[in-house]
Design an enzyme around this catalytic site. Sequence first.
Site, short mmCIF file in Angstrom:
data_model
loop_
_atom_site.label_atom_id
_atom_site.label_comp_id
_atom_site.label_asym_id
_atom_site.label_seq_id
_atom_site.Cartn_x
_atom_site.Cartn_y
_atom_site.Cartn_z
N ILE A 14 0.78 -1.26 0.10
CA ILE A 14 -0.08 -0.05 0.05
C ILE A 14 0.90 1.24 -0.15
O ILE A 14 0.60 2.42 -0.52
CB ILE A 14 -0.87 -0.09 1.12
CG1 ILE A 14 -2.12 0.96 1.07
CG2 ILE A 14 -0.37 0.33 2.55
CD1 ILE A 14 -3.26 0.54 -0.31
N SER A 36 11.19 0.89 7.92
CA SER A 36 10.78 -0.42 7.77
C SER A 36 11.77 -1.59 8.12
O SER A 36 12.92 -1.35 8.06
CB SER A 36 10.38 -0.61 6.08
OG SER A 36 10.14 -1.97 5.90
N ARG A 37 11.19 -2.88 8.66
CA ARG A 37 12.18 -3.55 9.17
C ARG A 37 12.79 -4.17 7.77
O ARG A 37 14.24 -4.41 8.00
CB ARG A 37 11.29 -4.66 9.92
CG ARG A 37 11.52 -4.55 11.43
CD ARG A 37 11.07 -5.61 12.09
NE ARG A 37 9.42 -5.55 11.99
CZ ARG A 37 8.79 -6.23 12.60
NH1 ARG A 37 9.00 -7.34 13.49
NH2 ARG A 37 7.50 -6.09 12.56
N LYS A 90 -6.03 2.96 6.89
CA LYS A 90 -7.05 2.26 7.49
C LYS A 90 -6.66 0.87 7.72
O LYS A 90 -5.97 0.19 6.82
CB LYS A 90 -8.59 2.48 6.72
CG LYS A 90 -8.28 1.89 5.23
CD LYS A 90 -8.31 0.82 4.70
CE LYS A 90 -9.09 -0.27 5.28
NZ LYS A 90 -9.13 -1.50 4.07
N ASP A 168 -11.57 -6.34 6.04
CA ASP A 168 -10.61 -5.25 5.42
C ASP A 168 -11.06 -4.53 4.43
O ASP A 168 -10.99 -3.15 4.37
CB ASP A 168 -9.30 -6.04 5.39
CG ASP A 168 -8.32 -5.25 4.83
OD1 ASP A 168 -7.68 -4.55 5.45
OD2 ASP A 168 -8.05 -5.28 3.60
#
Lengths: 307, 307
Positions: A14, A36-37, A90, A168
């Site tokens: 996303i 971000s990992r 969201k 979702d």
Amino acid sequence: MSPIRIALVGIGKIARDQHVPAIAGHDGLELVATCSRHASLDGVRSFKDFGEMLRDVPEIDAVSLCTPPTARQAFALEAFEAGKHVILEKPPAATLAELEPLVAKAKQANRTLFATWHSRFADGVRPAREWLADARIERVTVNWKEDVRHWHPGQDWIWEPGGLGVFDPGINALSIVTAILPRPIHLTKGELSFPANRATPIAASLRFADVTGVPVEAEFDWRQTGPQSWDIEVVADKGRLTLSNGGALLRVDGKTVLEGRDREYPGIYAHFTELAASNRSDVDLAPLTLVADAFMLGRRNTVEAFD
Amino acid sequence: MSPIRIALVGIGKIARDQHVPAIAGHDGLELVATCSRHASLDGVRSFKDFGEMLRDVPEIDAVSLCTPPTARQAFALEAFEAGKHVILEKPPAATLAELEPLVAKAKQANRTLFATWHSRFADGVRPAREWLADARIERVTVNWKEDVRHWHPGQDWIWEPGGLGVFDPGINALSIVTAILPRPIHLTKGELSFPANRATPIAASLRFADVTGVPVEAEFDWRQTGPQSWDIEVVADKGRLTLSNGGALLRVDGKTVLEGRDREYPGIYAHFTELAASNRSDVDLAPLTLVADAFMLGRRNTVEAFD
């Protein structure tokens, strides 16, 4: 005016598909860091640790959280503590209870908290709301049916607690319904279908009513192959309004009124710049509240395992 | 000052056992009518239809809704429309979404809406809150374990959607925890055990955290025979606080500080008269929010059928 400098947190599908181009397409915004990992973006300073990013890039004005909804509260609180604005993809959180402290903290820090609902920025939503404002509504029907194998290939987290399952996508429908109807709705009856081997539902059949008793029926299904349905129909005294294609196509009595382009995420970021200009927040918990209510009040059926 | 005239709606066990004596025991209150499909009280005007009651007994000042939580919204809206105050037995509604319109309507009508949590009026709750206000809390443990066969004989509605299952007593624990802790909590992980033949859980194992990360563990179980447990323990820098017997017995480091009598419902009605004197409302949705979150985020296990 100098652009608002944004850090994107959680670099998944996303973020790449929607947030990066929406930020790039807005003159008033600049992407200055990612956290971000496992992932990064070419040409953007990247971090694995959120706190380190805030310390090393003090010019960040806002963080946009695209991580899975669990465990965002700590990031958001830390961001407000450092004087940043916060944007939430969201659903805004894995629980309703997490959000009240964030609203309070944003206010205390005098910064913007924006809990986004991207479907509300579909082109047909605003004119639908305006058309319905003076209508005597008789009934509302929602069909939100898609093929989970096509849209979420290999995404196991959607089947884990907190992943919401068919809610979702279904929460997108609820975010539109709660935006276009003139009165709040609540669940009166629901059935949730859980695959025998999964922790979240693959389908839901829901009955809502508004405070005057107007019925709202919603069918969510993740098992739809072939044509996909993202349709909302409102029957009113003045005619029949239909929003299709997730809110982009607006028809009245079968006649096309508006056929929009997909510009939901540009709409999100344009609204964010307006909010941030005066440190206002925009947090509407109605869609997530309806989902939590559906889990609480809905009857559970077990259906065929999903592999 | 003339007493506040109350109508009791829903004449079941809780109305007879608790509301009737609490109203009778308060000089400022008078029970003037009842509304129930099947039951009535000797010496009190009784009605089957809510609207008829409001029309025929215009001197009613307040309605106290003890019906099952589903379908209370219509009664409450009609009561506010007629200028009455409204008291809600716990849980205040079957869904969270129903309550926001009631809060708005109470404000518009300038009348009191009181969403009661009877366990908050247990004698130990207020001193526990005061003791914890300046404590550095390390962890909280809740054990709320009782025998459903003893406490809810033949009550099938508790096993139906909206009946909440073990959260019917569990929400009492959550109403105390959210009243005594200085910071809000949210669910991080949960497991709900559903009997194979029932729609609501018989047990729940929950992990919460407050915004500073303090862990709160709660075990709810309806299968406890023998001694029953309604205990909350808080370990803090200044000592170990325990609330037992549902909040009536307060101990610090094992030493009894207060051993209260059961006067929860008199406490409810005393607080109501204070609220109604200035048309204030008292609606805290935190306990029901935590329950809805548990249904949404909790993992479901199927356990032995319950007969």
